[in-house]
Design a protein around this motif. Structure first.
Motif, PDB file in Angstrom:
ATOM      1  N   TYR A 198       0.826  -1.202   0.000  1.00  0.00           N
ATOM      2  CA  TYR A 198       0.000   0.000   0.000  1.00  0.00           C
ATOM      3  C   TYR A 198       0.866   1.260   0.000  1.00  0.00           C
ATOM      4  N   TYR A 199       1.939   1.215   0.804  1.00  0.00           N
ATOM      5  CA  TYR A 199       2.814   2.389   0.931  1.00  0.00           C
ATOM      6  C   TYR A 199       3.464   2.743  -0.411  1.00  0.00           C
ATOM      7  N   LEU A 200       4.028   1.764  -1.079  1.00  0.00           N
ATOM      8  CA  LEU A 200       4.743   2.018  -2.336  1.00  0.00           C
ATOM      9  C   LEU A 200       3.810   2.417  -3.472  1.00  0.00           C
ATOM     10  N   ASN A 201       2.539   2.070  -3.347  1.00  0.00           N
ATOM     11  CA  ASN A 201       1.564   2.509  -4.354  1.00  0.00           C
ATOM     12  C   ASN A 201       0.956   3.864  -4.023  1.00  0.00           C
ATOM     13  N   THR A 202       1.213   4.348  -2.807  1.00  0.00           N
ATOM     14  CA  THR A 202       0.619   5.609  -2.353  1.00  0.00           C
ATOM     15  C   THR A 202       1.530   6.804  -2.548  1.00  0.00           C
ATOM     16  N   ILE A 203       2.796   6.657  -2.228  1.00  0.00           N
ATOM     17  CA  ILE A 203       3.704   7.798  -2.069  1.00  0.00           C
ATOM     18  C   ILE A 203       3.857   8.626  -3.340  1.00  0.00           C
ATOM     19  N   TYR A 204       4.129   9.919  -3.097  1.00  0.00           N
ATOM     20  CA  TYR A 204       4.393  10.858  -4.192  1.00  0.00           C
ATOM     21  C   TYR A 204       5.891  10.900  -4.441  1.00  0.00           C
ATOM     22  N   LEU A 205       6.302  10.755  -5.699  1.00  0.00           N
ATOM     23  CA  LEU A 205       7.712  10.649  -6.055  1.00  0.00           C
ATOM     24  C   LEU A 205       8.142  11.723  -7.052  1.00  0.00           C
ATOM     25  N   GLY A 206       7.508  12.891  -6.973  1.00  0.00           N
ATOM     26  CA  GLY A 206       7.918  14.015  -7.804  1.00  0.00           C
ATOM     27  C   GLY A 206       7.475  13.894  -9.249  1.00  0.00           C
ATOM     28  N   GLN A 207       7.548  15.024  -9.976  1.00  0.00           N
ATOM     29  CA  GLN A 207       7.214  15.069 -11.401  1.00  0.00           C
ATOM     30  C   GLN A 207       5.797  14.545 -11.679  1.00  0.00           C
ATOM     31  N   GLY A 208       4.891  14.731 -10.713  1.00  0.00           N
ATOM     32  CA  GLY A 208       3.518  14.289 -10.899  1.00  0.00           C
ATOM     33  C   GLY A 208       3.321  12.796 -10.805  1.00  0.00           C
ATOM     34  N   CYS A 209       4.303  12.076 -10.236  1.00  0.00           N
ATOM     35  CA  CYS A 209       4.242  10.617 -10.176  1.00  0.00           C
ATOM     36  C   CYS A 209       3.742  10.144  -8.820  1.00  0.00           C
ATOM     37  N   ALA A 236      13.978   5.602  -3.941  1.00  0.00           N
ATOM     38  CA  ALA A 236      13.876   5.599  -2.476  1.00  0.00           C
ATOM     39  C   ALA A 236      14.397   6.901  -1.877  1.00  0.00           C
ATOM     40  N   SER A 237      15.170   7.663  -2.632  1.00  0.00           N
ATOM     41  CA  SER A 237      15.735   8.922  -2.139  1.00  0.00           C
ATOM     42  C   SER A 237      14.769  10.089  -2.244  1.00  0.00           C
ATOM     43  N   ILE A 238      13.665   9.902  -2.924  1.00  0.00           N
ATOM     44  CA  ILE A 238      12.767  11.030  -3.234  1.00  0.00           C
ATOM     45  C   ILE A 238      11.758  11.359  -2.137  1.00  0.00           C
ATOM     46  N   PRO A 239      11.070  10.402  -1.501  1.00  0.00           N
ATOM     47  CA  PRO A 239       9.875  10.716  -0.702  1.00  0.00           C
ATOM     48  C   PRO A 239      10.055  11.716   0.423  1.00  0.00           C
ATOM     49  N   GLN A 240      11.221  11.738   1.088  1.00  0.00           N
ATOM     50  CA  GLN A 240      11.354  12.647   2.229  1.00  0.00           C
ATOM     51  C   GLN A 240      11.107  14.094   1.843  1.00  0.00           C
ATOM     52  N   ASN A 241      11.536  14.484   0.622  1.00  0.00           N
ATOM     53  CA  ASN A 241      11.305  15.835   0.116  1.00  0.00           C
ATOM     54  C   ASN A 241      11.305  15.771  -1.408  1.00  0.00           C
ATOM     55  N   PRO A 242      10.135  15.491  -2.017  1.00  0.00           N
ATOM     56  CA  PRO A 242      10.075  15.278  -3.465  1.00  0.00           C
ATOM     57  C   PRO A 242      10.592  16.442  -4.307  1.00  0.00           C
TER      58      PRO A 242
END
Length: 923
Positions: A198-209, A236-242
């Motif tokens: 659920y977590y990996l399908n939820t998170i925002y990863l920048g660039q509208g992703c 994995a480096s993106i979520p803390q601050n996209p």
């Protein structure tokens, strides 16, 4: 200590004095009271704390496991072969769901390592992490170091809207407490694997992703399952601050955090030292930059096709019909993760787009300016709006002649728009707030193609030229245009053959005729051809016969059949703003003279009903719609069929319309492949609308040509040629069998009838042989044709000196009585000859006596009532063929009068019902 006498005395006094004793008592009492007070405060504080905590926990949302499942998925539109067409998504709904078994272990380990290294051991709360974050906060004076577990982050995203609703520290604290409580509760209900999924399908990863699958495709142009260790650590480096760790915008920052991810993975033995070194040396950001550049060059924002726009519109309507609110239906479409199996055939669509945009079919293009200007007052902020109509009025006033916002170039249009804008700014002193400038190529086109057996729309063209915006005006489904003579088939002859005991051999006299309100009906060819069958009237698109026929059918019955054929824009009866009563239930319905007009899609469906043997199917744009879990939501694989007419009526109409393309007004649409084709042309007055609607055994299609505004455009047979070329290319592309035809149903027979009356022939009758519905064969014999020739000026019996005459025929009505067909005046005038144009070679009295005793009868049976007639001596019995004055089959001559120009009188009835005869059909 003082050991003197004086000191000893003092000490003795102190020992026996009460003051020190009281002081000690007070001190002890004060200390006890202070302890009690402190204890009370502690007790109260703890109680309050427990009370506050209880209150916070009592306010915790009632959450179950389903609440943690991410929402907001892109909807996929796919062809029937499974190939994806496009996706529909809101800004936060473009995720593509991927199940745990399909997520690479390296990706899971990368996220666990950097976000929650004790994820597999804790119960939802990482106590060590909280302590570490607190100590680091004290040492650094910065408490931004987080200690949220993956479970808490998931809850924060899917339950608490990422904390965006919080405005105070206390609200944030309350949410944090509830988040931790729910994390513990959820880990009792959900497995660790599902939480990661659920977590990996939820998170925002920048660039509208949103979600790791979408991010993998965006940054690496590959599926998630194909990612390397190096690429997994980038994500994995993106979520803390996209924003800060965006690998496209800030690759250096992402690289710093990625190095940390790799180190943690190595420490936790998720990767080997060799994998660590390989990942560190990977030039992953060079690959990301190349993909990003490629995407920007290909313009990532796509404009949906006219077909896709209509799919969205129909899907919204169908979901609302299933009980969803308008808002919920829209949410389902744009973030519900639906899968829609679309009926569009890409090969057919490509052919249609190619032909309608081929410049060789079109005259020099003109551009219609769509312009809007909004000015705003600098002080009051009041806005003033100007439209293109304001612009046209201003230029007309300035130039002294009629100005139209139609141009041959963009530069010319831009210059005029700037001139107008400058004048309005100078006049008002306001500033520009908003300006819209758009050029639309003219003339325009719409095209719809259906598989008549399934109702599936295979191609749709909503306009000519480049489509530059989503949900733009769709001329195939939204433009209501006058159908002209295309309506003769569905409004007149279809109900005539189906419900009024008529046949293709039924005869009407093509002679002067007037609407009930007194306005005259004109043929597109400007003359009169005498008695003609319905088949011939269809082939040559004869207006007068169509109006006569619908008069016998009755406009009400015609209207009722049109509703069965799926037309939704017709007007039963309404009152406009001027108090006039508007209705489409009138005689001009025969020629397509309508209040609002019809859409290309709906007339295509009506013609498809005939091609489908009389069964109507509402146009279908998708066969199936599945929800995010794969359950079928809408099933159109076998749409509802409604029988409107019999197979026999459908076949007879097809036979007549085959004549239209073989030798009638639509001969330009006849297939060069030899495929059996049927159809009907339509041109409205002023040449504002130009149509061809037709079909072959496989597909039904309609094409419309014209300007968006009612401006004359006369394409001649171009409409037919374009229709033919599209269909022929489809036949070739699909390898269709050109020997297939429409099978004659049982109950169709051939018979010979009198070509003047349509009844069984008597001796001497001119005859015609045609196909009939066996149940509707004529049973009466022709009693003989009786005619009367009348002077057009006096309306009395004609003399040879009368310059213009008309021959009227006596016909049997349904009561078995003779009636004079088409004669509008007092029949007492027929007792005498014309007294305006006298025959000087004969005695007037003798001529009158002679002619009042003659009748033109081919049998001995006399009509009732018996008129006084003059038998024309030089006129042969009429046949079903035109004379030498017949016009060309496709275009009116320069001498043709306007087909349906309005007269000087308003076309109103005694009820003041306004008809629209001025819009009715040409050829």
């Amino acid at each position: 200590m003082d050991f003197t006498k004086k000191g000893a005395v003092k000490a003795q006094k102190e020992l026996v004095s009460k003051l020190p004793r009281n002081r000690r008592k007070f001190s002890i009492s004060f200390f006890k009271a202070l302890l009690v007070l402190i204890l009370a405060f502690v007790i109260v504080g703890v109680g309050a704390g427990f009370g506050a905590l209880k209150g916070i926990l009592d306010d915790t949302p009632n959450v179950n496991a389903e609440a943690l499942i991410p929402t907001g998925y892109k909807t996929k539109l796919v062809y029937q072969n499974g190939k994806e067409i496009t996706t529909l998504a809101n800004f936060n709904s473009n995720r593509e769901y991927v199940y745990y078994d399909s997520i690479p272990a390296d990706l899971v380990n990368a996220f666990v390592a950097i976000e929650d290294r004790r994820f597999w051991e804790h119960n939802g709360i990482d106590v060590q992490g909280i302590a570490r974050a607190f100590i680091q906060g004290l040492s650094k004076g910065d408490f931004d170091e987080g200690a949220s577990t993956l479970t808490q982050q998931l809850i924060k995203n899917n339950v608490f809207n990422v904390g965006l609703n919080e405005t105070t520290f206390l609200q944030s604290l309350e949410r944090k407490v509830q988040e931790q409580y729910l994390a513990v509760e959820m880990e009792k209900q959900i497995s660790k694997e599902h939480i990661v999924e659920y977590y990996l399908n939820t998170i925002y990863l920048g660039q509208g992703c949103y979600g790791v699958e979408t991010a993998a495709k965006n940054y690496f142009d590959k599926d998630l399952s194909q990612l390397s260790v190096s690429e997994c650590t980038v994500l994995a480096s993106i979520p803390q601050n996209p924003s800060k760790y965006d690998p496209i915008v800030y690759p250096e920052e992402n690289a710093k955090r990625r190095k940390m991810v790799l180190k943690y993975m190595l420490d936790l033995e998720y990767i080997t030292k060799a994998q660590y070194d390989e990942a560190l040396n990977d030039k992953v950001y060079d690959r990301i930059a190349k993909i990003s550049k490629k995407d920007s060059e290909e313009e990532k924002t796509e404009v949906n096709s006219y077909y896709t726009d209509e799919v969205i519109k129909q899907l919204q309507s169908d979901l609302e019909a299933k009980g969803y609110s308008e808002e919920d239906a829209e949410t389902m479409i744009w973030s519900g993760g639906l899968k829609v199996i679309v009926c569009q055939d890409p090969e057919i669509q490509e052919i249609a787009d190619s032909v309608v945009n081929d410049a060789s079919y079109w005259p020099e293009p003109v551009y219609q300016l769509n312009y809007a200007l909004t000015l705003i007052d600098k002080e009051t902020k009041v806005q003033t709006n100007y439209s293109v109509e304001n612009m046209e009025s201003w230029f007309t006033e300035q130039q002294g002649y009629e100005y139209s916002a139609r141009y041959y170039s963009e530069d010319e249009a831009r210059a005029d728009a700037d001139t107008f804008k400058a004048a309005m700014i100078e006049k008002s002193g306001d500033d520009v707030f908003l300006e819209t400038f758009k050029l639309v190529i003219q003339p325009q086109v719409s095209f719809t193609l259906m598989d008549q057996k399934t109702g599936q729309v295979k191609a749709l063209v909503g306009g000519r030229g480049e489509k530059t915006e989503n949900r733009s005006f769709n001329r195939a489904t939204e433009a209501t245009r006058q159908p002209g003579s295309c309506f003769k088939i569905v409004a007149t002859y279809l109900p005539a053959l189906e419900a009024c005991n008529m046949s293709l051999a039924t005869v009407y006299d093509d002679a002067p005729y007037y609407y009930e309100n007194g306005n005259q009906v004109f043929n597109w060819y400007g003359g009169y051809w005498g008695p003609k069958t319905i088949r011939y009237a269809i082939m040559e698109s004869m207006n007068i016969i169509a109006v006569k026929c619908i008069t016998d059918v009755t406009p009400q019955l015609a209207y009722d059949y049109l509703l069965k054929l799926g037309f939704t824009t017709l007007v039963d009866r309404k009152t406009d703003s001027d108090g006039l009563i508007l209705s489409d239930i009138n005689q001009s319905l025969a020629l397509g003279g309508l209040t609002n007009g019809i859409t290309n899609l709906e007339i295509t469906a009506a013609y498809a009903t005939i091609a489908n043997g009389g069964n109507y199917i509402k146009p279908v744009f998708y066969t199936e719609v599945y929800d995010h879990d794969g359950n079928i939501l809408i099933d159109n694989r076998e749409p509802e069929k409604t029988r409107v007419i019999s197979e026999q009526t459908a076949w007879l109409l097809t036979s007549a319309m085959h004549d239209v393309v073989v030798g009638g007004t639509g001969s330009g649409a006849n297939s060069s492949t030899g495929m059996y084709t049927a159809g009907k042309t339509g041109t409205t007055s002023g040449d504002f609308d130009n149509w061809f609607c037709g079909y072959n055994p496989y597909f039904t299609a309609s094409i419309w040509l014209g300007n968006d505004e009612n401006i004359t455009y006369s394409p001649g047979s171009i409409k037919c040629y374009m229709w033919r070329d599209i269909m022929d290319q489809i036949i070739e592309k699909k390898g269709l069998d050109t020997s297939v035809t429409f099978e004659m149903p049982d109950g169709i027979v051939q018979a010979t009838v009198c070509s003047d009356t349509g009844l069984l022939p008597s001796n001497g009758c001119p005859t015609v042989t045609d196909y009939f519905d066996a149940s509707k064969l004529p049973t009466k014999y022709c009693p003989g044709v009786k005619k009367v020739t009348v002077c057009n000026e006096s309306h009395m019996l004609a003399n040879k000196a009368c310059p213009e005459t008309t021959t009227y025929i006596y016909k049997l009505n349904s009561d078995g009585e003779y009636v004079l067909d088409g004669y509008m005046w007092d029949q007492s005038l027929l007792k005498e000859h014309c007294n305006i144009h006298l025959d000087k070679k004969k005695d007037k009295k003798t001529t009158t006596q002679k002619t009042t005793q003659t009748t033109e009868a081919t049998t001995t049976e006399e009509p009732t009532p018996e008129p006084t007639t003059e038998e024309p001596t030089s006129e042969d019995p009429p046949t079903d063929e035109p004379t030498s004055e017949d016009p060309p089959t496709d275009e009116p001559t320069s001498e043709d009068p306007p087909t349906d120009e309005p007269t000087s009188e308003d076309p109103t009835t005694s009820e003041d019902i306004v008809t629209t005869e001025d819009q009715s059909g040409g050829e």
